[in-house]
Design an enzyme around this catalytic site. Structure first.
Site, PDB file in Angstrom:
ATOM      1  N   ASP A 225       0.830  -1.199   0.000  1.00 36.94           N
ATOM      2  CA  ASP A 225       0.000   0.000   0.000  1.00 36.94           C
ATOM      3  C   ASP A 225       0.876   1.264   0.000  1.00 36.94           C
ATOM      4  OD1 ASP A 225      -2.765   1.061   0.338  1.00 36.94           O
ATOM      5  OD2 ASP A 225      -1.944   1.876   2.193  1.00 36.94           O
ATOM      6  N   GLU A 290       1.756  -0.520  -4.839  1.00 36.44           N
ATOM      7  CA  GLU A 290       0.774   0.456  -5.325  1.00 36.44           C
ATOM      8  C   GLU A 290       1.589   1.673  -5.739  1.00 36.44           C
ATOM      9  OE1 GLU A 290      -3.085   3.094  -3.948  1.00 36.44           O
ATOM     10  OE2 GLU A 290      -1.522   2.665  -2.504  1.00 36.44           O
TER      11      GLU A 290
HETATM   12  C1  NOJ Z   1      -4.420   3.047  -0.763  1.00 31.84           C
HETATM   13  C2  NOJ Z   1      -5.510   2.073  -0.500  1.00 31.84           C
HETATM   14  O1  NOJ Z   1      -5.800   1.367  -1.667  1.00 31.84           O
HETATM   15  C3  NOJ Z   1      -6.687   2.877   0.014  1.00 31.84           C
HETATM   16  O2  NOJ Z   1      -7.858   2.133   0.070  1.00 31.84           O
HETATM   17  C4  NOJ Z   1      -6.304   3.442   1.352  1.00 31.84           C
HETATM   18  O3  NOJ Z   1      -7.349   4.282   1.820  1.00 31.84           O
HETATM   19  C5  NOJ Z   1      -5.037   4.253   1.259  1.00 31.84           C
HETATM   20  N1  NOJ Z   1      -4.019   3.620   0.486  1.00 31.84           N
HETATM   21  C6  NOJ Z   1      -4.462   4.499   2.629  1.00 31.84           C
HETATM   22  O4  NOJ Z   1      -3.930   3.332   3.147  1.00 31.84           O
END
Ligand code: NOJ
Length: 557
Positions: A225, A290
């Site tokens: 993440d 990500e």
């Molecule tokens: C990206 C995640 O996909 C999202 O759902 C989340 O709110 C944020 N990062 C914070 O962790």
């Protein structure tokens, strides 16, 4: 115009050729993989609390195996107070009781292995929950060892936040120390999600241990993440501001009004990824970040060679609107520069569903299929988001908004809830998702044709089309193993060669002639009218992708 039949070889789901035994093995297995994102809270509830759980995922693994995917990415299921639905972790080694137990994880992991599925755990390293023991100690003891696990700074001269960084979820990225020191802590998301200080090597040590524990317990890899956010400018400089912001703006627009050169996308993060890679190298875990980084060179740095992340999501393409010309150009740029380390997707739990974003209805579905098929012909992993295989549009949310980004910023704000509605397994009042009176996220019922029960039974459903498309990488390994040859590039369209395969992706709104497909066996078309023959010339319809195989005779020619 005469519709061209697909040579009787593999025109649709009923034309399946035998799938060889598992093809993905060795350290590079991920390169040819198709993944599936499970938003655990909305996939399948088994204990009647209205929230999806790990046992629910286990129950539905056979469905995923039948779809043909190789990897299942599970959104966070760790202990969490749930301010951001699990992306605020209070214990990385415990399962949230609302979602199950460690035993449930073990069962899930064993069942996945039996079905030949791999599991990716969604790890959240940019921030913890404010309820995490590390943060509690950091606040309680400002001189203790945990203080430096987080990013603290003195206030600006006027007593306000230390710099102009903003949170993705609205407001400043800084909140005053509840311990009363007068310092601020950084949070790129909610105040309940304090950012970790990755300049402190202890943080890497902690995460290396966490990653290893999950690998030893059956994880095959991780979705990381906010991977692009781990390190921050040591001097905490102001980000350049691109435009004025005002109170009524959506937090996402406010965030986009700054150039995030000091809080995100740092070079230091690439150095950190080498340590991540080393931490799990002997366990063979695959790391997929990500990556909301628009700079393709920085992206390339994050996935380069064998001492960084294996792959990263190209959010720049997958989560944008329908922009054929830009999409093709950008995809080719990532293809050229990212060493096969792209992870492609057209939607996830943070964005409107692709079908709705690309125009809705039949048009949205057509575009989604065209782009997804094309992505599958590029190097790297391909991910499908839960419900995409049913052609789901955005959910209509009934009742209150759950997404904190919207709930905390006023009525009527666009919310990520639209992508997070419970899976429609059946036409039961609860969609076959839960036996609770109301699911945690209450959404409008969906027509029978959009349910998994209906579509898995129907020979011509969207689900069957996805199953066939997903299977292409298995049946035709050249699609990801052979050299990627750019045969033609136009505005919104592209022709790719991979050994004897020819892939024509036409995202533009007009048909194109496709000589590369002349005489080819058509092995997949993203829409029934995608390919036709007009006076001996092969055409690919607007907003469609066609995969063909040229015969040995044509290759020899
Ligand atoms: C990206 C995640 O996909 C999202 O759902 C989340 O709110 C944020 N990062 C914070 O962790």
């Amino acid at each position: 115009m005469q519709a061209l039949t697909q040579s009787g070889r593999a025109a649709g789901p009923e034309g399946n050729e035998p799938v060889p035994a598992p093809r993905l093995s060795g350290a590079d297995w991920w390169r040819g993989a198709v993944g599936y994102e499970v938003y655990v809270r909305s996939f399948q509830d088994t204990d009647g609390n209205g929230v999806g759980d790990l046992a629910g995922v286990t129950k539905r693994l056979a469905y995923l195996a039948a779809l043909g995917v190789d990897v299942v990415w599970l959104t966070p299921f760790f202990a969490s107070p749930g301010f951001d639905h699990g992306y605020d972790v209070s214990d990385y080694l415990a399962v949230d009781p609302m979602l199950g137990t460690l035993d449930d994880w073990d069962e899930l992991s064993v069942t996945a292995k039996q079905l030949g599925l791999r599991l990716f755990v969604d790890i959240v390293p940019n921030h913890t929950s404010s309820h995490h023991e590390w943060f509690r100690q950091a606040v309680d003891d400002p001189t203790g060892p945990f203080r430096d696990y987080y990013v603290w700074a003195d206030s600006a001269a006027d007593g306000g936040p230390p710099n102009n960084w903003v949170s993705h979820f609205g407001g400043p990225a800084w909140t005053m120390d509840p311990g009363g020191t007068g310092q601020y802590y950084c949070h790129l998301f909610l105040p309940e999600q304090p950012d970790l200080n990755w300049a402190n090597p202890k943080v890497m040590e902690e995460f290396a241990a966490i990653l290893r524990t999950w690998c030893e317990r059956g994880a095959d890899g991780f979705r990381i993440d906010v991977a692009h956010g781990l390190t921050k400018d040591p001097e905490l400089r102001d980000n350049p501001q691109l435009r004025q912001v005002h109170e009524s703006m959506h937090p996402m627009d406010v965030f986009a009004s700054f150039q995030h050169i000091y809080d995100l996308h740092r070079h230091e993060t690439a150095v950190l990824f080498q340590q991540w890679r080393e931490a799990v190298a002997d366990l063979g875990a695959v790391l997929v970040g990500e990556m909301d980084t628009r700079d393709v060179d920085r992206f390339a740095e994050y996935v380069k060679d064998r001492n960084a992340l294996h792959a990263a999501f190209v959010l720049q393409v997958g989560l944008s609107d329908w922009e054929p010309a830009t999409t093709i150009t950008t995809m080719l740029e990532y293809q050229a520069k990212s060493n096969g380390g792209a992870a492609w997707e057209v939607s996830n739990h943070d964005q409107a569903r692709a079908v709705s974003r690309y125009g809705g209805g039949e048009l949205g579905l057509r575009r989604t299929l065209a782009l997804t098929t094309l992505m599958g012909a590029f190097d790297g992993m391909l991910f499908i988001y839960q419900g995409e295989e049913l052609g789901l549009p955005d959910a209509e949310v009934l009742g209150h908004i759950e997404d904190p980004m919207s709930a905390r910023n006023g009525e009527g704000m666009w919310s990520r809830d639209v992508a997070r509605g419970p899976m429609p397994w059946s036409t039961d009042p609860d969609k076959g998702f839960t036996s609770a009176a109301v699911a945690w996220l209450h959404t409008e019922p969906l027509p029978a044709e959009l349910t998994a029960d209906f579509q898995t039974d129907s020979p011509h459903s969207t689900w069957q089309q996805y199953r066939f498309m997903v299977g292409l990488r298995k049946r035709y390994p050249a699609l990801w193993q052979s050299d990627f040859e750019l045969l033609e590039q136009g505005v919104g369209h592209v022709t790719i060669g991979r050994n004897d395969l020819r892939i024509v992706g036409n995202l533009s709104n007009a048909p194109i002639s496709a000589p590369a497909l002349d005489g080819a066996d058509i092995i997949f078309q993203s829409a029934t009218d995608a390919v036709s023959l007009v006076q001996g010339v092969t055409w690919v319809a607007a907003e469609a992708t066609v995969v063909g195989r040229i015969t040995a005779r044509l290759v020899a020619d």
